[in-house]
Motif scaffolding. Structure first.
Motif, short mmCIF file in Angstrom:
data_model
loop_
_atom_site.label_atom_id
_atom_site.label_comp_id
_atom_site.label_asym_id
_atom_site.label_seq_id
_atom_site.Cartn_x
_atom_site.Cartn_y
_atom_site.Cartn_z
N ILE A 29 -143.26 67.85 33.31
CA ILE A 29 -143.84 68.25 32.02
C ILE A 29 -144.00 67.02 31.16
O ILE A 29 -143.04 66.33 30.86
CB ILE A 29 -142.93 69.28 31.33
CG1 ILE A 29 -142.81 70.53 32.21
CG2 ILE A 29 -143.48 69.64 29.96
CD1 ILE A 29 -141.85 71.54 31.64
N ALA A 30 -145.23 66.71 30.79
CA ALA A 30 -145.49 65.55 29.94
C ALA A 30 -145.32 65.95 28.49
O ALA A 30 -145.90 66.93 28.03
CB ALA A 30 -146.90 65.01 30.18
N MET A 31 -144.50 65.20 27.74
CA MET A 31 -144.27 65.48 26.33
C MET A 31 -144.68 64.29 25.50
O MET A 31 -144.47 63.15 25.89
CB MET A 31 -142.79 65.82 26.09
CG MET A 31 -142.36 67.14 26.72
SD MET A 31 -140.63 67.51 26.43
CE MET A 31 -139.86 66.29 27.48
N GLU A 32 -145.26 64.58 24.37
CA GLU A 32 -145.79 63.54 23.50
C GLU A 32 -145.04 63.53 22.19
O GLU A 32 -144.83 64.57 21.57
CB GLU A 32 -147.28 63.82 23.25
CG GLU A 32 -147.94 62.79 22.34
CD GLU A 32 -149.40 63.13 22.09
OE1 GLU A 32 -150.05 62.44 21.31
OE2 GLU A 32 -149.88 64.10 22.70
N SER A 295 -143.27 74.37 28.61
CA SER A 295 -143.34 75.66 29.31
C SER A 295 -142.77 75.52 30.70
O SER A 295 -143.50 75.46 31.69
CB SER A 295 -144.80 76.15 29.35
OG SER A 295 -144.86 77.45 29.89
N PRO A 296 -141.45 75.49 30.83
CA PRO A 296 -140.84 75.38 32.15
C PRO A 296 -140.95 76.70 32.90
O PRO A 296 -141.05 77.78 32.30
CB PRO A 296 -139.38 75.05 31.83
CG PRO A 296 -139.15 75.71 30.50
CD PRO A 296 -140.45 75.58 29.76
N PRO A 297 -140.92 76.67 34.23
CA PRO A 297 -140.92 77.92 35.00
C PRO A 297 -139.64 78.71 34.72
O PRO A 297 -138.56 78.14 34.59
CB PRO A 297 -140.97 77.44 36.46
CG PRO A 297 -141.41 76.01 36.40
CD PRO A 297 -140.92 75.48 35.09
N ILE A 298 -139.76 80.04 34.62
CA ILE A 298 -138.60 80.89 34.41
C ILE A 298 -138.59 82.02 35.44
O ILE A 298 -139.65 82.43 35.94
CB ILE A 298 -138.54 81.47 32.98
CG1 ILE A 298 -139.69 82.47 32.75
CG2 ILE A 298 -138.56 80.38 31.95
CD1 ILE A 298 -139.57 83.23 31.43
N GLY A 325 -139.52 66.24 33.89
CA GLY A 325 -139.79 65.89 32.50
C GLY A 325 -139.06 66.75 31.49
O GLY A 325 -139.25 66.57 30.29
N PHE A 326 -138.22 67.67 31.96
CA PHE A 326 -137.55 68.57 31.02
C PHE A 326 -136.18 68.98 31.54
O PHE A 326 -136.04 69.41 32.69
CB PHE A 326 -138.40 69.82 30.78
CG PHE A 326 -137.74 70.84 29.89
CD1 PHE A 326 -137.46 70.55 28.56
CD2 PHE A 326 -137.38 72.08 30.38
CE1 PHE A 326 -136.85 71.48 27.75
CE2 PHE A 326 -136.77 73.02 29.57
CZ PHE A 326 -136.50 72.71 28.24
N PHE A 356 -133.18 69.20 40.18
CA PHE A 356 -133.06 69.28 38.72
C PHE A 356 -132.22 70.50 38.34
O PHE A 356 -132.46 71.62 38.80
CB PHE A 356 -134.44 69.37 38.07
CG PHE A 356 -135.40 68.31 38.53
CD1 PHE A 356 -135.19 66.98 38.20
CD2 PHE A 356 -136.48 68.64 39.33
CE1 PHE A 356 -136.06 66.01 38.64
CE2 PHE A 356 -137.36 67.67 39.76
CZ PHE A 356 -137.15 66.35 39.42
N LEU A 357 -131.25 70.27 37.49
CA LEU A 357 -130.35 71.33 37.05
C LEU A 357 -131.08 72.28 36.11
O LEU A 357 -131.84 71.85 35.25
CB LEU A 357 -129.14 70.73 36.36
CG LEU A 357 -127.96 71.67 36.08
CD1 LEU A 357 -127.37 72.16 37.38
CD2 LEU A 357 -126.90 70.97 35.25
N GLY A 358 -130.87 73.57 36.31
CA GLY A 358 -131.46 74.57 35.45
C GLY A 358 -130.43 75.14 34.48
O GLY A 358 -129.31 74.65 34.36
#
Length: 530
Positions: A29-32, A295-298, A325-326, A356-358
């Protein structure tokens, strides 16, 4: 073909072909990082055409040279051949306004080309020799009394004036005055009240107004020749003079003046006022770039195949997947909302085959606002640093599923296990990791003990008693029957083998007994507990 060769061929057929696409399990996820919105402001460099570009429209108002402008006249032919252009000449003004910080008005005084060196003539360079603090020896040799004090010393002056009322005479002046203020050895940039005898006469400086004094730029440098200045708190200044608050439709007049009484036979410059519309001088506000929310997958209740029941006190689990990225651990639990429900617990979660840890958030199903059937529910939150998190997924809401959960539906909803086991796990979590519990009131206390009144604890191991009233979908309450006395006899299946005589005696007893009736009936179970 040998067996080894066949194995190599099989392995080669599994290898991904060159140039084919590879599936990515967790997309980054790209964050600005966004800056606060700011108005465009003028940066002074001593180059008016660059600092106040004509292409900036709206944003820059250009007041051009015209037939009414009084340009300095060099009254001696020999001097004119040496000077060519006076450093007090003015051939244009450029105006820009920024509404930030109570308003700032910026003005650049444009001047003609030097003709003695590249670029424009230096502001205040009386003899145009490329140095505003010295005189060309050839000019001095003419004996015309030409002087060029440095930094607008002596009687040298240059500035702008503003007429807010449209009377033709100025109310405000800004720049370097004709004489130093009383008690001051050197001149400094001033904003002051104006004293003007007539429409085409250079105004003089009256009472200083330091609260409106902004920046001034003037350099003894041919690469940065122009004078630029600003008036701060311009909104207050405008209202003080006009009695009305400033508005985009406001119009005021700007003029300029410059000269010296010690530059010999060179006259002074006067640039008559011209109107400026405030909205034309205001750069447009660039709308801030709105960064889309994270908006991560859930996953919603994946262990129950995305089925929920918001008429029952089930625990609904929402799993937030981490990506490159998140990090879901950055979510502030106090900001979490899932279809109107607030989380009662949260803890990290490791997804299979994911590096990646959720994070898991647990909700009470009765708090979820959802209609029956298939629908999309939304998870919203903010990170600790204020970024928005929004993600959705589909669920099936089956009201009163605990009464309807039979066959396939019961299997999908894991109804083979008691719902209380979920709260048992929640109570255990409250003991082992109290910080994971966000709402302690949502964790029920352990159920009270029930005395079975038996001689040995081993006899009660297979007893399961539930005295809680059961509410059906129709709203009726099933009465709770009084506990029945149960007698358990060991059989060949669960204990030692019965003797033949005891077995026949038991069969005869059961054959002679009909279904018991009445309150005194005592059931007899064979082969296990009832």
């Amino acid at each position: 073909m040998s067996l080894f060769a066949r194995l190599l061929q099989a392995v080669g057929s599994w290898r991904r072909r060159r140039g084919s696409l590879r599936t990515v399990r967790n997309a980054g996820i790209a964050m600005e990082q966004l800056d606060h919105r700011q108005m465009l402001s003028v940066t002074f460099t001593g180059n008016v055409p660059i600092d106040f570009p004509a292409t900036q429209s709206p944003g820059v108002v250009i007041l051009p040279d015209n037939a009414n402008v009084q340009h300095p006249v060099i009254g001696n032919a020999a001097l004119k051949s040496l000077v060519k252009v006076s450093g007090f000449d003015i051939n244009g003004l450029r105006v820009s306004y920024s509404p930030d910080n109570n308003g700032t008005l910026s003005i650049g005084i444009d001047q003609p080309p030097s003709l003695n060196h590249p670029g424009a003539v230096i502001a205040g360079d009386a003899d145009n020799n490329g140095n505003s603090g010295s005189v060309n020896p050839a000019v001095t040799a003419l004996g015309l009394g030409v002087q060029d004090p440095a930094t607008f010393g002596g009687t040298e002056y240059m500035g702008v004036y503003l007429d807010f009322l449209g009377t033709g005479t100025a109310q405000i002046v800004a720049g370097f005055p004709q004489t130093p203020p009383p008690g001051v050895d050197a001149k400094v940039f001033q904003v002051a009240t104006a004293n003007q005898a007539g429409p085409n006469v250079a105004p003089t400086f009256g009472t200083p107004l330091p609260q409106f004094q902004g920046n001034i730029y003037t350099q003894n440098d041919p690469a940065h020749p122009n004078m630029e200045l600003s008036i701060i708190n311009f909104d207050t200044l405008y209202q003080t003079i006009t009695g009305e608050p400033i508005a985009p439709t406001a119009v005021f007049n700007v003029g300029a003046f410059a000269g010296s009484s010690v530059d010999g036979p060179i006259s002074e410059a006067f640039f008559p006022e011209q109107p400026v519309l405030l909205s034309a001088a205001t750069p447009p506000v660039t709308p801030p770039v709105v960064c889309p929310p994270i908006s991560p997958p859930i996953l919603i209740n994946p262990h129950e195949h995305r089925i929920i029941d918001n008429t029952h006190r089930d625990l609904v689990r929402v799993y937030i997947q981490g990506t490159s990225g998140f990090d879901p651990a950055t979510i502030d639990p106090s900001t979490v909302d899932f279809a109107g429900a607030k989380p009662i617990a949260t803890l990290p979660h490791r997804f299979p085959r994911s590096p990646f840890l959720g994070q898991t958030f647990v909700f009470n199903a009765k708090d979820i606002q959802a209609d029956p059937g298939l629908q999309t529910l939304t998870f919203t939150a903010k990170t600790f640093d204020g970024k928005d998190v929004v993600s959705s997924n589909q669920v099936v809401n089956v009201p009163y599923a605990s009464q309807r959960a039979g066959n396939r539906l019961g299997f999908l909803m894991n109804r083979n296990s008691k719902i209380d086991t979920q709260y048992t796990a929640l109570r255990k979590l409250a003991v082992t990791n109290p910080s994971a519990i966000l709402d302690p009131t949502a964790v029920p206390a352990s159920s009270s003990s029930v005395s079975l009144d038996v001689a040995s604890p081993s006899l009660a191991t297979n007893v399961n008693v539930d005295y809680s009233p059961q509410v059906t979908a129709q709203g009726t309450v099933t009465p709770v029957a009084a506990p029945r006395e149960v007698v358990t006899l060991p059989t060949a299946k669960n204990a030692s083998k019965l003797t033949g005589r005891l077995h026949r005696t038991l069969e005869d007893y059961l054959a002679q007994s009909n279904a018991p009736t009445g309150a005194s009936a005592v059931p007899l179970a064979v082969g296990g507990a009832v």
